[in-house]
Design a protein around this motif. Structure first.
Motif, PDB file in Angstrom:
ATOM      1  N   THR A   2       0.818  -1.201   0.000  1.00  0.00           N
ATOM      2  CA  THR A   2       0.000   0.000   0.000  1.00  0.00           C
ATOM      3  C   THR A   2       0.855   1.255   0.000  1.00  0.00           C
ATOM      4  OG1 THR A   2      -1.552  -1.235   1.364  1.00  0.00           O
ATOM      5  CG2 THR A   2      -1.893   1.125   1.230  1.00  0.00           C
ATOM      6  N   ILE A   3       0.480   2.217  -0.860  1.00  0.00           N
ATOM      7  CA  ILE A   3       1.111   3.533  -0.831  1.00  0.00           C
ATOM      8  C   ILE A   3       0.224   4.454  -0.014  1.00  0.00           C
ATOM      9  CG2 ILE A   3       1.762   5.545  -2.213  1.00  0.00           C
ATOM     10  CD1 ILE A   3       2.580   3.614  -4.429  1.00  0.00           C
ATOM     11  N   GLU A   4       0.820   5.161   0.956  1.00  0.00           N
ATOM     12  CA  GLU A   4       0.062   6.035   1.844  1.00  0.00           C
ATOM     13  C   GLU A   4       0.661   7.425   1.880  1.00  0.00           C
ATOM     14  OE1 GLU A   4      -0.654   4.465   5.800  1.00  0.00           O
ATOM     15  OE2 GLU A   4      -0.377   2.414   5.051  1.00  0.00           O
ATOM     16  N   SER A   5      -0.231   8.428   1.867  1.00  0.00           N
ATOM     17  CA  SER A   5       0.175   9.804   2.126  1.00  0.00           C
ATOM     18  C   SER A   5      -0.053  10.098   3.592  1.00  0.00           C
ATOM     19  CB  SER A   5      -0.650  10.773   1.273  1.00  0.00           C
ATOM     20  OG  SER A   5      -0.357  10.567  -0.087  1.00  0.00           O
ATOM     21  N   ARG A  93       3.987   0.887   2.437  1.00  0.00           N
ATOM     22  CA  ARG A  93       4.006  -0.007   3.594  1.00  0.00           C
ATOM     23  C   ARG A  93       4.142  -1.434   3.075  1.00  0.00           C
ATOM     24  NH1 ARG A  93       2.621   1.758   8.594  1.00  0.00           N
ATOM     25  NH2 ARG A  93       1.267   3.432   7.892  1.00  0.00           N
ATOM     26  N   LEU A  94       5.270  -2.054   3.340  1.00  0.00           N
ATOM     27  CA  LEU A  94       5.553  -3.375   2.789  1.00  0.00           C
ATOM     28  C   LEU A  94       4.843  -4.492   3.547  1.00  0.00           C
ATOM     29  CD1 LEU A  94       9.375  -2.834   2.141  1.00  0.00           C
ATOM     30  CD2 LEU A  94       7.455  -2.415   0.588  1.00  0.00           C
ATOM     31  N   LYS A  95       4.468  -4.209   4.804  1.00  0.00           N
ATOM     32  CA  LYS A  95       3.647  -5.126   5.605  1.00  0.00           C
ATOM     33  C   LYS A  95       2.638  -4.282   6.359  1.00  0.00           C
ATOM     34  CE  LYS A  95       6.754  -9.034   6.251  1.00  0.00           C
ATOM     35  NZ  LYS A  95       7.265 -10.030   7.197  1.00  0.00           N
ATOM     36  N   ASN A 101      10.870  -1.068   9.826  1.00  0.00           N
ATOM     37  CA  ASN A 101      11.596  -2.000   8.961  1.00  0.00           C
ATOM     38  C   ASN A 101      10.856  -2.276   7.663  1.00  0.00           C
ATOM     39  OD1 ASN A 101      13.609  -2.296  10.885  1.00  0.00           O
ATOM     40  ND2 ASN A 101      12.611  -4.041  11.859  1.00  0.00           N
ATOM     41  N   TYR A 102       9.549  -2.056   7.665  1.00  0.00           N
ATOM     42  CA  TYR A 102       8.731  -2.357   6.486  1.00  0.00           C
ATOM     43  C   TYR A 102       8.122  -1.096   5.875  1.00  0.00           C
ATOM     44  CZ  TYR A 102       9.395  -6.961   8.440  1.00  0.00           C
ATOM     45  OH  TYR A 102       9.961  -8.097   8.958  1.00  0.00           O
TER      46      TYR A 102
END
Length: 197
Positions: A2-5, A93-95, A101-102
């Motif tokens: 997910t890409i978050e602003s 957000r990778l997780k 770390n993510y």
């Protein structure tokens, strides 16, 4: 992934003298209020309660519900001249968790723009590893270091003094207030107490 602003507006009181910079807020499902350090299991506001009121629960809701008292926190931060934002405005957000770390920073925060409305701010505080790495990169660039050279990284609980963004600044690197950081609440408070002396 997910890409978050960034979901919050920078909190920049006109009397701001200390700018706290984390990395990025946790997922909203973990929030207990609409303000900085909203995660109930993050101890930032307990550290502040210990330092200023000798009570780690001082900023908890008084009605017994689980959460932080945003109104009391905003009043406190304004009185103290404490400003808040993060070193990233857009992340991947990778997780689905709050771990630095993510987090992949896609758009760093413009630190000069945060400082502009606070002429008395001479203190930057990073509250974790990723925030410290990102601020180091930005301060190194803004200081005019040649060829991608980086400023020294302060040890945890130490500061680096530098001329940057048209003012003299002290950058303090503080331990993370996340419960994942292996240090007691009281020890973390001892580190953060240096900022108010």
């Amino acid at each position: 992934m997910t890409i978050e602003s960034h979901p919050l507006t920078p909190f920049l009181p006109p009397n701001g003298r200390v700018l706290f910079l984390g990395s990025f807020p946790p997922p909203k499902a973990r929030w207990s209020m609409e303000f900085f350090y909203p995660n109930w299991i993050n101890d930032f506001w307990r550290v502040m309660g210990l330092i200023f009121h000798n009570d780690k629960t001082y900023f908890h809701l008084s009605d017994g519900r689980r959460g932080f008292d945003k109104e009391r926190i905003v009043r406190f931060a304004t009185e103290q001249g404490f400003a808040f934002f993060d070193t990233a405005t857009t992340v991947r957000r990778l997780k689905d968790n709050a771990s630095d770390n993510y987090l992949e920073i896609l758009q760093p925060t413009d630190i000069a723009a945060l400082l502009a409305p606070m002429p008395h701010c001479r203190c930057l505080v990073t509250t974790g590893g990723k925030a410290s790495e990102e601020l180091r990169a930005q301060l190194s660039l803004a200081s005019g270091l040649p060829g991608g050279e980086l400023l020294p990284m302060p040890a945890i609980g130490q500061r680096l003094s530098l001329q940057c963004y048209g003012r003299q600044l002290d950058w303090w690197r503080m331990p993370s207030t996340s419960r994942a950081y292996p240090l007691s609440l009281e020890k973390k408070a001892e580190f953060y107490k240096q900022l108010i002396q």
